[in-house]
Design a protein around this motif. Structure first.
Motif, PDB file in Angstrom:
ATOM      1  N   ASP A 188      42.461 103.817 -11.614  1.00 54.25           N
ATOM      2  CA  ASP A 188      41.772 103.086 -10.560  1.00 54.25           C
ATOM      3  C   ASP A 188      41.772 101.606 -10.898  1.00 54.25           C
ATOM      4  O   ASP A 188      40.923 101.127 -11.628  1.00 54.25           O
TER       5      ASP A 188
ATOM      6  N   LEU B 202      41.011  98.993  -9.285  1.00 49.41           N
ATOM      7  CA  LEU B 202      39.903  98.164  -8.819  1.00 49.41           C
ATOM      8  C   LEU B 202      38.687  98.258  -9.734  1.00 49.41           C
ATOM      9  O   LEU B 202      37.764  97.454  -9.643  1.00 49.41           O
ATOM     10  N   GLU B 203      38.655  99.248 -10.636  1.00 46.50           N
ATOM     11  CA  GLU B 203      37.529  99.393 -11.532  1.00 46.50           C
ATOM     12  C   GLU B 203      37.824  98.897 -12.941  1.00 46.50           C
ATOM     13  O   GLU B 203      36.967  98.913 -13.813  1.00 46.50           O
TER      14      GLU B 203
ATOM     15  N   SER C  62      48.267 102.847  -8.158  1.00 48.61           N
ATOM     16  CA  SER C  62      47.503 102.394  -9.321  1.00 48.61           C
ATOM     17  C   SER C  62      48.394 102.176 -10.536  1.00 48.61           C
ATOM     18  O   SER C  62      48.148 101.268 -11.338  1.00 48.61           O
TER      19      SER C  62
ATOM     20  N   GLU D  15      36.895  91.777 -10.443  1.00 47.98           N
ATOM     21  CA  GLU D  15      36.015  91.705  -9.277  1.00 47.98           C
ATOM     22  C   GLU D  15      36.644  90.847  -8.181  1.00 47.98           C
ATOM     23  O   GLU D  15      36.484  91.121  -6.993  1.00 47.98           O
TER      24      GLU D  15
ATOM     25  N   ALA E 137      39.295  92.910  -6.439  1.00 54.01           N
ATOM     26  CA  ALA E 137      38.727  93.867  -5.497  1.00 54.01           C
ATOM     27  C   ALA E 137      38.437  93.235  -4.136  1.00 54.01           C
ATOM     28  O   ALA E 137      38.309  93.940  -3.126  1.00 54.01           O
TER      29      ALA E 137
ATOM     30  N   ASP F 136      40.620 105.738  -1.584  1.00 51.99           N
ATOM     31  CA  ASP F 136      39.622 105.356  -2.586  1.00 51.99           C
ATOM     32  C   ASP F 136      39.589 103.848  -2.796  1.00 51.99           C
ATOM     33  O   ASP F 136      38.522 103.251  -2.975  1.00 51.99           O
ATOM     34  N   ASP F 137      40.748 103.224  -2.784  1.00 54.31           N
ATOM     35  CA  ASP F 137      40.803 101.782  -3.019  1.00 54.31           C
ATOM     36  C   ASP F 137      40.277 101.005  -1.822  1.00 54.31           C
ATOM     37  O   ASP F 137      39.662  99.944  -1.980  1.00 54.31           O
TER      38      ASP F 137
ATOM     39  N   LYS G 135      36.453 101.326  -2.091  1.00 56.42           N
ATOM     40  CA  LYS G 135      35.909 100.487  -3.159  1.00 56.42           C
ATOM     41  C   LYS G 135      35.948  99.009  -2.769  1.00 56.42           C
ATOM     42  O   LYS G 135      35.047  98.237  -3.093  1.00 56.42           O
ATOM     43  N   SER G 136      36.999  98.618  -2.066  1.00 57.16           N
ATOM     44  CA  SER G 136      37.091  97.241  -1.583  1.00 57.16           C
ATOM     45  C   SER G 136      35.969  96.955  -0.586  1.00 57.16           C
ATOM     46  O   SER G 136      35.312  95.914  -0.640  1.00 57.16           O
TER      47      SER G 136
ATOM     48  N   ASP H 226      33.131  98.405  -0.432  1.00 57.77           N
ATOM     49  CA  ASP H 226      31.835  98.425  -1.124  1.00 57.77           C
ATOM     50  C   ASP H 226      31.459  97.060  -1.690  1.00 57.77           C
ATOM     51  O   ASP H 226      30.268  96.723  -1.803  1.00 57.77           O
ATOM     52  N   VAL H 227      32.465  96.272  -2.066  1.00 55.18           N
ATOM     53  CA  VAL H 227      32.187  94.959  -2.661  1.00 55.18           C
ATOM     54  C   VAL H 227      32.454  93.824  -1.672  1.00 55.18           C
ATOM     55  O   VAL H 227      32.537  92.661  -2.061  1.00 55.18           O
TER      56      VAL H 227
END
Length: 515
Positions: free
Chosen positions: A23, A25-26, A100, A161, A164, A495-496, A499-500, A502-503
């Motif tokens: 992942d 982005l993490e 990824s 960060e 992301a 998922d990516d 997650k994008s 989310d931020v």
């Protein structure tokens, strides 16, 4: 060979020190490489480059299955291969891992490029490291932009960060800047001009030129592609073997046609594509099983087999047919065993074809040092023929480039050529191998949809195994029921995107994949 074992250990250590690619982005990439811990000597620079080298592969299952050339030789297609036959969505694991994995290498390449500038190494070592890191980054961005289209783009050592928050950058912009990077690497003078098999598997100037040519071919920049391919075919130390089989013969794994690839070490790293070429016992008849037993073929997944309709396009006098098409075997009792599926002897790592076994010592579990052949000189000639044809038609240069391949087939040489001739020669010469793979060829030629939707009738007319015909119908149905162009790109992994979001990021799904 001792040096190669040391290099492999360095690569493993590098991978352990960097975070995984599950992942991107993490990942917290900051501080993985610092002037205090890396690039104090040349060995440390090589360690970093070997970590980048692990991303190198060749055309895989997804580029062979689901085309006019390849079909899975099983009754049921494993979930991990669903993306190869157009049965996937943005949550598919193979799609996510492709994404990824590439970004993990890009992240590491950016770190290398940022840290090498401040290192105390000699300028030639710094220059060589930079040129190679640019190659690996460009290699992965080409994979991303030809597979996903517009994608997030960054080329600096930035906080994850910030990554992301990125949206998608136009693929053309990314590719243009990668071409500029490759041009710097070529003109820098820091890269080796030797053959790949004499350069410890490192990228050479010829590998960089080949990657740059692939960029130009994808963008249909024919004059630029032609220029790079002429340099490679006319001036590189790589040579075509007069014997097609020599490329796959035991003891000649690191031959002069390989411009770039990835070596494997005995018992440590295998070439998965080769093990997947072995037959699947559950999908074969009893006579076929007996034939495999007689020839020492170990039962594996049979993910890589050839379509009957494609196999039939080989001329019986084409020497390549013997090493690419195996559909029957005469047993010791005289029975002719006709297989359900058509196997590809050059990939099977066993004593086949029986008329001229490529191996005397079977390697059923693929524990040899057989490399992944990523860029080859044969592909350079084929691409040169295509580039020249798109500029000047059936010119002397285009015909000669195609005949350079044709000369070792025992078939008459061309006096004039068509685009169909070029497409056919690519298929016959590069069956189940190469960098692009057949699917990328069909996509860039603009014939993916028409080719796949026509396959059921073509396979039935060829007398293919009924399961193979049914599989062609399933693929045709998925293609025809989707918007044109949908399967020319993968979806951005769900998922990516989540997650994008989310931020507060800007990553969006590819339009044809929006529900």
């Amino acid at each position: 060979m001792k040096n190669k074992y040391i290099i492999n250990v360095f690569a493993i250590l590098f991978l352990v020190m960097t975070t995984g690619c599950e992942d991107f982005l993490e990942e917290d990439a900051a501080g993985l490489l610092t002037p205090d811990t890396f690039f104090q000597n040349e060995d440390e620079a090589n360690l970093a480059l070997n970590g980048l080298h692990t991303s190198i592969g060749q055309a895989g299952l997804a580029e062979h299955m689901g085309t006019d050339a390849g079909v899975c030789g099983r009754f049921a297609i494993a979930g991990g291969w669903a993306h190869a036959v157009y049965d996937y969505d943005p949550s598919n694991a193979a799609v996510r891992n492709t994404w990824s994995g590439a970004y993990s290498t890009i992240k590491d390449a950016n770190l290398v490029l940022a840290k090498i500038e401040d290192s105390p190494l000699p300028e030639d070592v710094k220059g060589s490291t930079k040129a190679q890191a640019l190659f690996y980054r460009a290699y992965n961005y080409l994979g991303l932009t030809t597979t996903f289209g517009d994608v997030p783009y960054w080329r600096d050592e930035i906080d994850m960060e910030e990554v992301a928050l990125l949206g998608k950058t136009d693929a053309n912009i990314i590719q243009t800047e990668m071409i500029e990077d490759l041009e710097w690497a070529i003109s820098s003078g820091y890269l080796s001009t030797a053959k790949w098999n004499e350069n410890n598997s490192r990228p050479t100037v010829w590998a960089v030129r080949m990657l740059k040519a692939y960029y130009h071919i994808w963008r249909e920049e024919w004059p630029q592609a032609k220029a790079e391919l002429i340099e490679i075919t006319a001036n590189s130390p790589h040579k075509l073997s007069p014997d097609y089989a020599d490329m796959y013969r035991e003891g000649n794994e690191l031959h002069d046609e390989i411009i770039f690839g990835r070596e494997a070490l005995i018992g440590i790293q295998t070439n998965g594509a080769l093990s997947q070429a072995h037959y699947n016992a559950n999908a074969e008849n009893e006579d076929a099983k007996a034939a495999m037993e007689e020839t020492g073929i170990f039962a594996r997944s049979a993910a890589i087999t050839m379509r009957k309709s494609f196999a039939d396009t080989y001329d019986d006098n084409d020497v390549r047919k013997l090493y690419n098409v195996w559909e029957e075997h005469t047993l010791e009792n005289g029975t002719v065993a006709k297989f359900n599926y058509i196997y590809i002897p050059k990939l099977m790592r066993a004593a086949v074809p029986v008329e001229d076994p490529l191996m005397q010592n079977p390697d059923p579990r693929d524990q040899s040092s057989e490399p992944r052949r990523t860029f080859t000189l044969a592909d350079a000639f084929l691409l040169l023929a295509e580039a020249e044809f798109n500029i000047n038609g059936s010119s002397t240069l285009a015909v000669d480039a195609l005949n350079a391949i044709r000369e070792r087939t025992s078939l008459p040489l061309y006096t004039t050529i068509t685009m169909e001739d070029i497409r056919n020669e690519r298929g016959w010469e590069l069956a189940a191998v190469g960098y692009w793979g057949r699917k990328k060829d069909l996509i860039r030629w603009g014939i993916l949809e028409s080719t796949i939707t026509a396959l059921p009738a073509v396979e039935e007319a060829a007398g293919a195994y009924q399961v193979a015909i049914d599989r062609a119908q399933e693929e045709a149905d998925r293609i025809s029921s989707a918007p044109v162009g949908k399967f020319q790109v993968y979806p951005i992994p769900l998922d990516d995107i989540l997650k994008s979001q989310d931020v507060g990021g800007a990553l969006e799904q590819n339009p044809l994949w929006v529900n």
